[in-house]
Scaffold this active site. Sequence first.
Site, PDB file in Angstrom:
ATOM      1  N   ASP A 165       0.846  -1.199   0.000  1.00 38.30           N
ATOM      2  CA  ASP A 165       0.000   0.000   0.000  1.00 38.30           C
ATOM      3  C   ASP A 165       0.879   1.246   0.000  1.00 38.30           C
ATOM      4  O   ASP A 165       0.528   2.261   0.590  1.00 38.30           O
ATOM      5  CB  ASP A 165      -0.918  -0.011   1.225  1.00 38.30           C
ATOM      6  CG  ASP A 165      -2.072   0.983   1.102  1.00 38.30           C
ATOM      7  OD1 ASP A 165      -2.463   1.293  -0.039  1.00 38.30           O
ATOM      8  OD2 ASP A 165      -2.566   1.454   2.139  1.00 38.30           O
ATOM      9  N   ASP A 175       3.102   2.369   8.209  1.00 38.20           N
ATOM     10  CA  ASP A 175       1.857   1.676   7.845  1.00 38.20           C
ATOM     11  C   ASP A 175       2.160   0.362   7.130  1.00 38.20           C
ATOM     12  O   ASP A 175       1.982   0.230   5.923  1.00 38.20           O
ATOM     13  CB  ASP A 175       0.973   2.567   6.974  1.00 38.20           C
ATOM     14  CG  ASP A 175      -0.440   2.003   6.840  1.00 38.20           C
ATOM     15  OD1 ASP A 175      -0.802   1.125   7.646  1.00 38.20           O
ATOM     16  OD2 ASP A 175      -1.177   2.425   5.928  1.00 38.20           O
TER      17      ASP A 175
END
Length: 289
Positions: A223, A240
């Site tokens: 991502d 993340d």
Amino acid sequence: MTLSPPFHPGSPEPAGTRFTLDFTATDDLDESTQRWTTYWDVERLCRGPEPAPGWVVADRAAVDTELGVLKTGKEADVFLLERAVPGTPGVVMAAKRYRSPEHRTFHRSATYTEGRRMRSTRSTRALEKGTRFGREVAAGQWASSEWEALRELWLAGVPVPYPVQIDGTEILMELVVDPESPDLAPAPRLAATRPDPERLRSYVEQVRDLLGALARRGIAHGDLSPYNVLAAGERLVVIDLPQVVDIVANPTGTDFLLRDCRNMATWFTRRGLAVDAEDLFAEVLAQAY
């Protein structure tokens, strides 16, 4: 400090130097914003890699104090948390907390986790059915996945925040700051920066190195975008990481890697430095095999 002349109980207080005891009581905490440190409450493998950086506060007398919200998200929120022994300087960390089943919607596709295996068939069935227990398992799964990724990548020298500890669905990690800001403010996302041409070229090379380092370990971020890369002055730090993808075991792993390359190449191109996403992908993929 020693009293002079010597003072004995029951005798008149001598003139001259007086002794004052100054202390801070730590028995009473503000339960709405404070707690005793949880560093030693978790198992060894739930604490960060050793040797820990010098800024990590491991004193058993330390107190954790909530300082407010840094960032909110659909799956997790990030808070600022200070850990310090009362009366001494402490350290501010990022506390990432995955949301409770009542307050989150996990939107990450199951395609991220293809190739991963769970020991519990009950947990697997609950995840597939989306039950309350399944959502609780999902929160723990994403937190655990991010923790393992942070540990592994930190030890490999990849630029990620140092992971301090994991406790349930809460991960405490290094707060990445901008060394060029007057007050050492939290580092901005890459998407919010306007680097000059020289720094932009440096950032491109760092992204190449980052993608290559992940590929050599058989994974892709999954991502990656300018929104989960922090610009800490001249240095980039990736964040993340719960959805890291196995690009060998996952049938769509290379698709995620290609998307990561396209996201970053597009941003650099829009900033005035052309980067060919397909060339970047080919260069990185070659390092995975």
